[in-house]
Each structure stands twice: as C-alpha cells, then as structure tokens.
Motif scaffolding. Structure first.
Motif, PDB file in Angstrom:
ATOM      1  N   LEU A  19       0.833  -1.203   0.000  1.00  0.00           N
ATOM      2  CA  LEU A  19       0.000   0.000   0.000  1.00  0.00           C
ATOM      3  C   LEU A  19       0.869   1.255   0.000  1.00  0.00           C
ATOM      4  O   LEU A  19       0.580   2.216  -0.725  1.00  0.00           O
ATOM      5  N   ARG A  20       1.941   1.269   0.810  1.00  0.00           N
ATOM      6  CA  ARG A  20       2.833   2.428   0.819  1.00  0.00           C
ATOM      7  C   ARG A  20       3.460   2.659  -0.551  1.00  0.00           C
ATOM      8  O   ARG A  20       3.556   3.798  -1.019  1.00  0.00           O
ATOM      9  N   VAL A  21       3.873   1.575  -1.207  1.00  0.00           N
ATOM     10  CA  VAL A  21       4.472   1.718  -2.538  1.00  0.00           C
ATOM     11  C   VAL A  21       3.423   2.207  -3.542  1.00  0.00           C
ATOM     12  O   VAL A  21       3.704   3.076  -4.381  1.00  0.00           O
ATOM     13  N   ALA A  22       2.216   1.666  -3.454  1.00  0.00           N
ATOM     14  CA  ALA A  22       1.161   2.085  -4.391  1.00  0.00           C
ATOM     15  C   ALA A  22       0.800   3.553  -4.197  1.00  0.00           C
ATOM     16  O   ALA A  22       0.603   4.285  -5.183  1.00  0.00           O
ATOM     17  N   LYS A  23       0.729   4.000  -2.954  1.00  0.00           N
ATOM     18  CA  LYS A  23       0.407   5.403  -2.704  1.00  0.00           C
ATOM     19  C   LYS A  23       1.533   6.312  -3.190  1.00  0.00           C
ATOM     20  O   LYS A  23       1.283   7.397  -3.749  1.00  0.00           O
ATOM     21  N   ALA A  24       2.787   5.877  -3.002  1.00  0.00           N
ATOM     22  CA  ALA A  24       3.904   6.657  -3.545  1.00  0.00           C
ATOM     23  C   ALA A  24       3.862   6.676  -5.073  1.00  0.00           C
ATOM     24  O   ALA A  24       4.134   7.707  -5.698  1.00  0.00           O
ATOM     25  N   ALA A  32       0.895   3.608 -13.155  1.00  0.00           N
ATOM     26  CA  ALA A  32       0.316   2.333 -12.732  1.00  0.00           C
ATOM     27  C   ALA A  32       1.187   1.651 -11.689  1.00  0.00           C
ATOM     28  O   ALA A  32       2.405   1.851 -11.631  1.00  0.00           O
ATOM     29  N   PHE A  33       0.527   0.824 -10.882  1.00  0.00           N
ATOM     30  CA  PHE A  33       1.177  -0.084  -9.938  1.00  0.00           C
ATOM     31  C   PHE A  33       0.819  -1.504 -10.358  1.00  0.00           C
ATOM     32  O   PHE A  33      -0.360  -1.859 -10.429  1.00  0.00           O
ATOM     33  N   PHE A  34       1.838  -2.296 -10.639  1.00  0.00           N
ATOM     34  CA  PHE A  34       1.632  -3.698 -11.012  1.00  0.00           C
ATOM     35  C   PHE A  34       2.385  -4.584 -10.024  1.00  0.00           C
ATOM     36  O   PHE A  34       3.334  -4.144  -9.367  1.00  0.00           O
ATOM     37  N   ARG A  35       1.941  -5.833  -9.926  1.00  0.00           N
ATOM     38  CA  ARG A  35       2.647  -6.786  -9.087  1.00  0.00           C
ATOM     39  C   ARG A  35       2.710  -8.143  -9.772  1.00  0.00           C
ATOM     40  O   ARG A  35       1.915  -8.444 -10.675  1.00  0.00           O
ATOM     41  N   SER A  36       3.662  -8.941  -9.337  1.00  0.00           N
ATOM     42  CA  SER A  36       3.763 -10.312  -9.816  1.00  0.00           C
ATOM     43  C   SER A  36       2.681 -11.166  -9.164  1.00  0.00           C
ATOM     44  O   SER A  36       1.967 -10.721  -8.258  1.00  0.00           O
ATOM     45  N   ASP A  37       2.581 -12.407  -9.606  1.00  0.00           N
ATOM     46  CA  ASP A  37       1.607 -13.347  -9.063  1.00  0.00           C
ATOM     47  C   ASP A  37       2.351 -14.635  -8.720  1.00  0.00           C
ATOM     48  O   ASP A  37       2.383 -15.574  -9.519  1.00  0.00           O
ATOM     49  N   ALA A  59      -7.517  -5.798  -5.031  1.00  0.00           N
ATOM     50  CA  ALA A  59      -8.843  -5.399  -4.549  1.00  0.00           C
ATOM     51  C   ALA A  59      -8.713  -4.362  -3.438  1.00  0.00           C
ATOM     52  O   ALA A  59      -9.451  -3.357  -3.412  1.00  0.00           O
ATOM     53  N   GLY A  60      -7.770  -4.593  -2.516  1.00  0.00           N
ATOM     54  CA  GLY A  60      -7.556  -3.607  -1.461  1.00  0.00           C
ATOM     55  C   GLY A  60      -7.071  -2.287  -2.027  1.00  0.00           C
ATOM     56  O   GLY A  60      -7.579  -1.207  -1.665  1.00  0.00           O
ATOM     57  N   LEU A  61      -6.110  -2.335  -2.922  1.00  0.00           N
ATOM     58  CA  LEU A  61      -5.562  -1.106  -3.504  1.00  0.00           C
ATOM     59  C   LEU A  61      -6.597  -0.376  -4.343  1.00  0.00           C
ATOM     60  O   LEU A  61      -6.539   0.856  -4.470  1.00  0.00           O
ATOM     61  N   ALA A  62      -7.532  -1.117  -4.910  1.00  0.00           N
ATOM     62  CA  ALA A  62      -8.595  -0.489  -5.696  1.00  0.00           C
ATOM     63  C   ALA A  62      -9.396   0.507  -4.865  1.00  0.00           C
ATOM     64  O   ALA A  62      -9.879   1.519  -5.378  1.00  0.00           O
ATOM     65  N   ARG A  63      -9.547   0.211  -3.565  1.00  0.00           N
ATOM     66  CA  ARG A  63     -10.325   1.079  -2.687  1.00  0.00           C
ATOM     67  C   ARG A  63      -9.469   2.145  -2.013  1.00  0.00           C
ATOM     68  O   ARG A  63     -10.003   3.076  -1.422  1.00  0.00           O
ATOM     69  N   GLU A  64      -8.130   1.996  -2.067  1.00  0.00           N
ATOM     70  CA  GLU A  64      -7.261   2.901  -1.324  1.00  0.00           C
ATOM     71  C   GLU A  64      -6.409   3.780  -2.231  1.00  0.00           C
ATOM     72  O   GLU A  64      -5.562   4.518  -1.749  1.00  0.00           O
ATOM     73  N   THR A  65      -6.628   3.697  -3.542  1.00  0.00           N
ATOM     74  CA  THR A  65      -6.003   4.599  -4.498  1.00  0.00           C
ATOM     75  C   THR A  65      -7.105   5.214  -5.345  1.00  0.00           C
ATOM     76  O   THR A  65      -8.250   4.770  -5.329  1.00  0.00           O
ATOM     77  N   GLU A  66      -6.729   6.245  -6.103  1.00  0.00           N
ATOM     78  CA  GLU A  66      -7.752   6.972  -6.863  1.00  0.00           C
ATOM     79  C   GLU A  66      -7.475   7.052  -8.354  1.00  0.00           C
ATOM     80  O   GLU A  66      -8.407   7.108  -9.144  1.00  0.00           O
ATOM     81  N   ARG A  67      -6.208   7.076  -8.755  1.00  0.00           N
ATOM     82  CA  ARG A  67      -5.871   7.403 -10.146  1.00  0.00           C
ATOM     83  C   ARG A  67      -5.128   6.303 -10.887  1.00  0.00           C
ATOM     84  O   ARG A  67      -5.405   6.029 -12.059  1.00  0.00           O
ATOM     85  N   ILE A  68      -4.164   5.681 -10.244  1.00  0.00           N
ATOM     86  CA  ILE A  68      -3.265   4.774 -10.938  1.00  0.00           C
ATOM     87  C   ILE A  68      -3.988   3.537 -11.455  1.00  0.00           C
ATOM     88  O   ILE A  68      -4.955   3.059 -10.863  1.00  0.00           O
ATOM     89  N   ARG A  69      -3.480   3.024 -12.569  1.00  0.00           N
ATOM     90  CA  ARG A  69      -3.916   1.740 -13.079  1.00  0.00           C
ATOM     91  C   ARG A  69      -3.342   0.641 -12.184  1.00  0.00           C
ATOM     92  O   ARG A  69      -2.301   0.803 -11.555  1.00  0.00           O
ATOM     93  N   LEU A 292      11.452   4.063  -1.118  1.00  0.00           N
ATOM     94  CA  LEU A 292      10.592   5.007  -1.824  1.00  0.00           C
ATOM     95  C   LEU A 292      11.392   6.202  -2.356  1.00  0.00           C
ATOM     96  O   LEU A 292      10.956   6.867  -3.305  1.00  0.00           O
ATOM     97  N   ASP A 293      12.551   6.460  -1.765  1.00  0.00           N
ATOM     98  CA  ASP A 293      13.405   7.549  -2.252  1.00  0.00           C
ATOM     99  C   ASP A 293      13.842   7.298  -3.689  1.00  0.00           C
ATOM    100  O   ASP A 293      13.970   8.246  -4.481  1.00  0.00           O
TER     101      ASP A 293
END
Length: 307
Positions: A19-24, A32-37, A59-69, A292-293
């Motif tokens: 979540l911290r990485v996605a918000k950054a 966009a924020f993507f992840r492996s599976d 699904a969690g990030l879908a509710r806690e972000t606003e813009r990114i794919r 994050l830097d």
C-alpha cells in the motif's frame, strides 16, 4: 515513454508495504502499480512474512487509491480457473472504478505449485489459449445472453457471463520471449505485449514477431502497446548505485548490462535505446520495496526527460 512501477511481493512484503508503494506510485505521478503473481520466494531471501495473493492485494488497492492503473505481470494461469478469474478481475475493476489491467501468463515456477498443492500441468500454453478465450469471451457476452465453451481443458455451459467489468474492455497483456506461439496469442488477444528482462536488440526482434503475427491475423499492429519490464537501480552517484545494488543482491555491472542502472542520465539514455527498439512503456521492477526515495529520484530526475 510511460513509466509504471512493478513489484515482486513474494520476495518479502505484506499488504501495508505494498500500500505504501502504491500510494507513492500515485503521489509521484507514475501511471500504474503492477505486481507479480507468485506464492513462493526465489533465491536466497526468506520471503517473510510470506506470500500475498495478487488479486486480493489489488482489490484492497482499488479502494485505497484513486488514479493509478492496477494490474499483474503476470497472473499465473495455473492458479485460477478462467471463469473464476473473469469474475475476480471484473469485480476488482468495478471496485477501482475501471482502472484494472490483466496480464495473463501460463505459469512457470514448478516449486511454488508443489509448495501449495497447485497442479502444474504440462500443456500450459494450450491451456493459456483457452483461458484467454474464456475470460475475454465472458466479458464480451452481452448482458442477458449466455456463454458456452467446449474446449479441450475447460467447458462452460449456459453461463450468464456476469459480472461485467466497469471498463468496456479490460486491457489484456500477453508477454514473453517465445518465437511463435506467444506472438500468435498476443495477436489474437492482447492489448499490450510485454517483453520481460531482455536487451534492446532482443526486444526489437520480439516486437517484430508480434507485429508480423498481428498483421497475419488481420490486426493493425499499432493497435497494441509494446512494453518492457526492467529492473531499476538508480542513484545520484556511484556510491548510491552500489548501495542499492548490494541491497538487492546484484552486481552493478550486471545491472548496467541487463537493467536500468546508474545515474538518472544513464537511465534516460538506456530507456532511449528501448524506445528506439519500439517500446512505449517501461515497468520498473522495484525489488527493495522500502526504498521510496528511489521512486522519487526517478520521478523527479528521469521521468521529466522522457516526456
């Protein structure tokens, strides 16, 4: 050049870290924020606290972000039945307001299947073709109509083909370095084709194969987006680059050869070579999710030079 952030959580990351990485990612202007599976770590890391599921995370990030794919490189076809996957992705797309993209691959890491009791079939590419047919077919079926499929590996009968995603068409990513079957699958199903961890020359050759396959299938090759996934190791100076390389257990010279490594200027020059090879988008594989830097450095000193 579109820059996206790509993470490998199986190497050791919980949801709060992601979540911290996605918000950054969102705050710094990446698209966009993507992840492996994956369900098992690779290499010498311990993978603690343990794996997270890709689509539960998104699904969690879908509710806690606003813009990114939000999406996957790549969802493992061996992990999910295609009908279930179509429901999961459609639901997360609705939860995000239409920001989801589905990268779907055959699955390859035998050890993680053994570790968690997941079948690991031999004919994975043939199964992937049917999975792509089913997922995209379910989404295309008009509301009120039914979807049937009688394949070699999967059969669906009288499916209501619900729910529908929020987007009229969820972008589908196909990727890999296979010379024949992979380009053919991309030509049939993909909105984007991704080349993972390859040099510019290999990238150019693979893009050419995909363009040829698309033309043979009657598609305009320019309909597809062409992208790369590359490890990132950026620093303001040599000492910072070396420190970051050490944290992820890699050698600087190897990273310079095979990834995006060095000063902002060096990275801009290297991305330029991928642009010349036909790439329109780069997924930056960030292996140290506490750093994050580094994302800020790229956003402020690399990204503006690519616009």
């Amino acid at each position: 050049m579109d820059l996206r952030v790509f993470t490998e959580p199986q190497q050791g990351a919980d949801y709060d870290t992601l979540l911290r990485v996605a918000k950054a990612t969102e705050d710094l202007g990446y698209s966009a924020f993507f992840r492996s599976d994956h369900y098992l770590h690779m290499g010498s890391v311990d993978g603690l606290p343990g794996p997270t599921d890709a689509w539960i995370t998104l699904a969690g990030l879908a509710r806690e972000t606003e813009r990114i794919r939000l999406g996957t490189l790549m969802t493992a076809g061996t992990f999910r039945l295609p009908g279930v996957l179509a429901i999961q992705v459609a639901q997360v797309d609705r939860m995000s307001g239409g920001r989801v993209e589905l990268g779907l691959g055959a699955g390859w890491y035998a050890e993680e299947h053994a570790a968690y009791g997941i079948p690991f079939p031999k004919e994975k590419l043939a199964r992937l073709e049917e999975q792509l047919e089913i997922v995209t077919g379910l989404w295309r079926t008009p509301v009120g109509e039914r979807f049937d499929y009688d394949g070699r590996f999967y059969r669906l009968s009288d499916s209501p083909a619900l729910p529908k995603p929020a987007q009229p068409k969820v972008p589908v990513l196909v990727g890999g370095l296979g010379a024949k079957r992979t380009p053919a699958l991309a030509a049939r199903f993909a909105d984007e084709f991704n080349v993972p961890f390859a040099l510019p020359g290999d990238t150019e050759r693979q893009f050419a194969r995909v363009r040829a396959a698309a033309a043979e299938a009657g598609r305009d090759p320019s309909e597809l987006v062409y992208s790369n996934a590359l490890v990132i190791c950026a620093g303001r100076n040599d000492a910072e680059v070396a420190r970051r390389a050490g944290v992820i257990g890699r050698e600087v010279e190897e990273l310079r050869e095979n990834g995006l490594c060095g000063s902002p200027g060096e990275i801009v020059e290297k991305i330029g070579r991928y642009r010349e090879a036909g790439s329109e988008r780069v997924y930056l594989q960030l292996l140290d999710l506490s750093d994050l830097d580094q994302l800020e450095l790229i956003a402020t000193e690399v990204k503006p030079q690519l616009d």
